[in-house]
Design a protein around this motif. Structure first.
Motif, mmCIF file in Angstrom:
data_model
loop_
_atom_site.group_PDB
_atom_site.id
_atom_site.type_symbol
_atom_site.label_atom_id
_atom_site.label_comp_id
_atom_site.label_asym_id
_atom_site.label_seq_id
_atom_site.Cartn_x
_atom_site.Cartn_y
_atom_site.Cartn_z
ATOM 1 N N VAL A 139 -5.593 -22.798 24.838
ATOM 2 C CA VAL A 139 -4.687 -23.892 24.488
ATOM 3 C C VAL A 139 -5.479 -25.127 24.068
ATOM 4 C CG1 VAL A 139 -4.364 -24.919 26.781
ATOM 5 C CG2 VAL A 139 -2.507 -24.972 25.138
ATOM 6 N N VAL A 140 -6.675 -25.291 24.623
ATOM 7 C CA VAL A 140 -7.500 -26.446 24.252
ATOM 8 C C VAL A 140 -7.899 -26.370 22.779
ATOM 9 C CG1 VAL A 140 -9.679 -27.654 24.721
ATOM 10 C CG2 VAL A 140 -8.291 -26.800 26.617
ATOM 11 N N GLN A 141 -8.186 -25.172 22.299
ATOM 12 C CA GLN A 141 -8.548 -25.020 20.894
ATOM 13 C C GLN A 141 -7.383 -25.364 19.969
ATOM 14 O OE1 GLN A 141 -9.330 -22.783 23.293
ATOM 15 N NE2 GLN A 141 -11.525 -23.175 23.327
ATOM 16 N N LYS A 142 -6.151 -25.148 20.446
ATOM 17 C CA LYS A 142 -4.976 -25.465 19.629
ATOM 18 C C LYS A 142 -4.684 -26.962 19.599
ATOM 19 C CE LYS A 142 -1.608 -22.883 21.196
ATOM 20 N NZ LYS A 142 -0.612 -21.896 21.612
ATOM 21 N N HIS A 143 -5.294 -27.691 20.499
ATOM 22 C CA HIS A 143 -5.064 -29.136 20.610
ATOM 23 C C HIS A 143 -6.412 -29.848 20.637
ATOM 24 C CE1 HIS A 143 -0.776 -28.573 21.439
ATOM 25 N NE2 HIS A 143 -1.155 -27.533 22.160
ATOM 26 N N PRO A 144 -6.958 -30.188 19.473
ATOM 27 C CA PRO A 144 -8.303 -30.788 19.412
ATOM 28 C C PRO A 144 -8.454 -32.055 20.251
ATOM 29 C CG PRO A 144 -7.477 -30.290 17.209
ATOM 30 C CD PRO A 144 -6.360 -30.016 18.161
ATOM 31 N N GLU A 145 -7.379 -32.822 20.418
ATOM 32 C CA GLU A 145 -7.491 -34.044 21.219
ATOM 33 C C GLU A 145 -7.836 -33.719 22.669
ATOM 34 O OE1 GLU A 145 -3.218 -32.836 21.878
ATOM 35 O OE2 GLU A 145 -4.632 -32.706 20.241
ATOM 36 N N LEU A 146 -7.421 -32.548 23.144
ATOM 37 C CA LEU A 146 -7.756 -32.151 24.512
ATOM 38 C C LEU A 146 -9.261 -31.926 24.652
ATOM 39 C CD1 LEU A 146 -4.892 -29.649 25.408
ATOM 40 C CD2 LEU A 146 -5.079 -32.083 25.994
ATOM 41 N N HIS A 147 -9.839 -31.330 23.654
ATOM 42 C CA HIS A 147 -11.294 -31.101 23.682
ATOM 43 C C HIS A 147 -12.029 -32.446 23.736
ATOM 44 C CE1 HIS A 147 -15.035 -29.016 23.137
ATOM 45 N NE2 HIS A 147 -15.317 -29.785 22.108
ATOM 46 N N ARG A 148 -11.556 -33.410 22.964
ATOM 47 C CA ARG A 148 -12.184 -34.736 22.967
ATOM 48 C C ARG A 148 -12.029 -35.399 24.331
ATOM 49 N NH1 ARG A 148 -9.089 -37.001 18.311
ATOM 50 N NH2 ARG A 148 -9.810 -39.010 19.064
ATOM 51 N N TRP A 149 -10.855 -35.261 24.928
ATOM 52 C CA TRP A 149 -10.652 -35.819 26.257
ATOM 53 C C TRP A 149 -11.559 -35.138 27.278
ATOM 54 C CZ3 TRP A 149 -8.951 -40.209 27.764
ATOM 55 C CH2 TRP A 149 -7.913 -40.865 27.125
ATOM 56 N N LEU A 150 -11.658 -33.825 27.215
ATOM 57 C CA LEU A 150 -12.481 -33.090 28.186
ATOM 58 C C LEU A 150 -13.950 -33.501 28.087
ATOM 59 C CD1 LEU A 150 -10.745 -29.606 28.021
ATOM 60 C CD2 LEU A 150 -10.872 -31.129 30.035
#
Length: 181
Positions: free
Chosen positions: A163-174
């Motif tokens: 799901v993180v790959q589907k939402h790039p902003e999550l990767h930036r937050w992580l």
């Protein structure tokens, strides 16, 4: 009339379907009959049972109670209930696998919750964190950044769901998580 502890113990021994029917006749957070009922302990115990037994019916009960409690609580307390709710979802997704459109196992529910509560953008968080002294950051912003960090601990549990790959902003937050207060 049973004591509140007797009632709590009795309800937790019932089959999940009977508990759902029982809940249908109550207002979560209100006394049961004329007696105080510890809804928080009930939610926590139902969530623990759901996790231990990998039980979707008990998870649904716990989520229903956490939601009811959150909806009638002040914002800070409601946030705590939502964290408990999302932690349970993430745990069961980890144990049972993600199932989009499933009421309990859909990781997009957790993503939507995170996106709703992360009212500070990644860019603003980076700007705030660039301050050499965190004491210069307004208290409400520090609190929001801390809430985001706590929520990211739940998001990080979803890594295997992609799901993180589907939402790039999550990767930036992580990537920013370790720098958050």
């Amino acid at each position: 009339m049973e004591t509140t502890r007797d009632l709590l113990d009795a309800v937790l021994k019932w089959p999940a379907n009977d508990v759902e029917v029982w809940l249908d006749g109550l207002t979560i957070g209100e006394p049961v009959g004329s007696e105080h009922f510890n809804w928080e302990v009930f939610a926590f115990t139902a969530a623990a049972r759901a996790g231990e037994e990998r039980s979707l019916p008990w998870a649904h009960i716990a989520l229903r109670v956490y939601d009811g409690l959150a909806n009638r609580s002040p914002a800070r307390i409601a946030h705590s209930y939502r964290l408990s709710e999302m932690n349970l979802r993430a745990r069961l997704i980890g144990d049972l696998g993600a199932q989009e459109s499933a009421p309990v196992l859909d990781p997009e529910v957790i993503v939507a919750w995170f996106q709703h509560m992360a009212i500070i953008s990644v860019e603003e968080a980076v700007r705030l964190l660039s301050s050499k002294d965190l004491r210069t950051i307004p208290h409400d912003k520090l609190l929001k950044l801390r809430d985001i960090k706590n929520a990211l601990s739940i998001i990080s549990q979803l890594d295997e769901t992609h799901v993180v790959q589907k939402h790039p902003e999550l990767h930036r937050w992580l990537k920013l998580r370790s720098q958050l207060p």
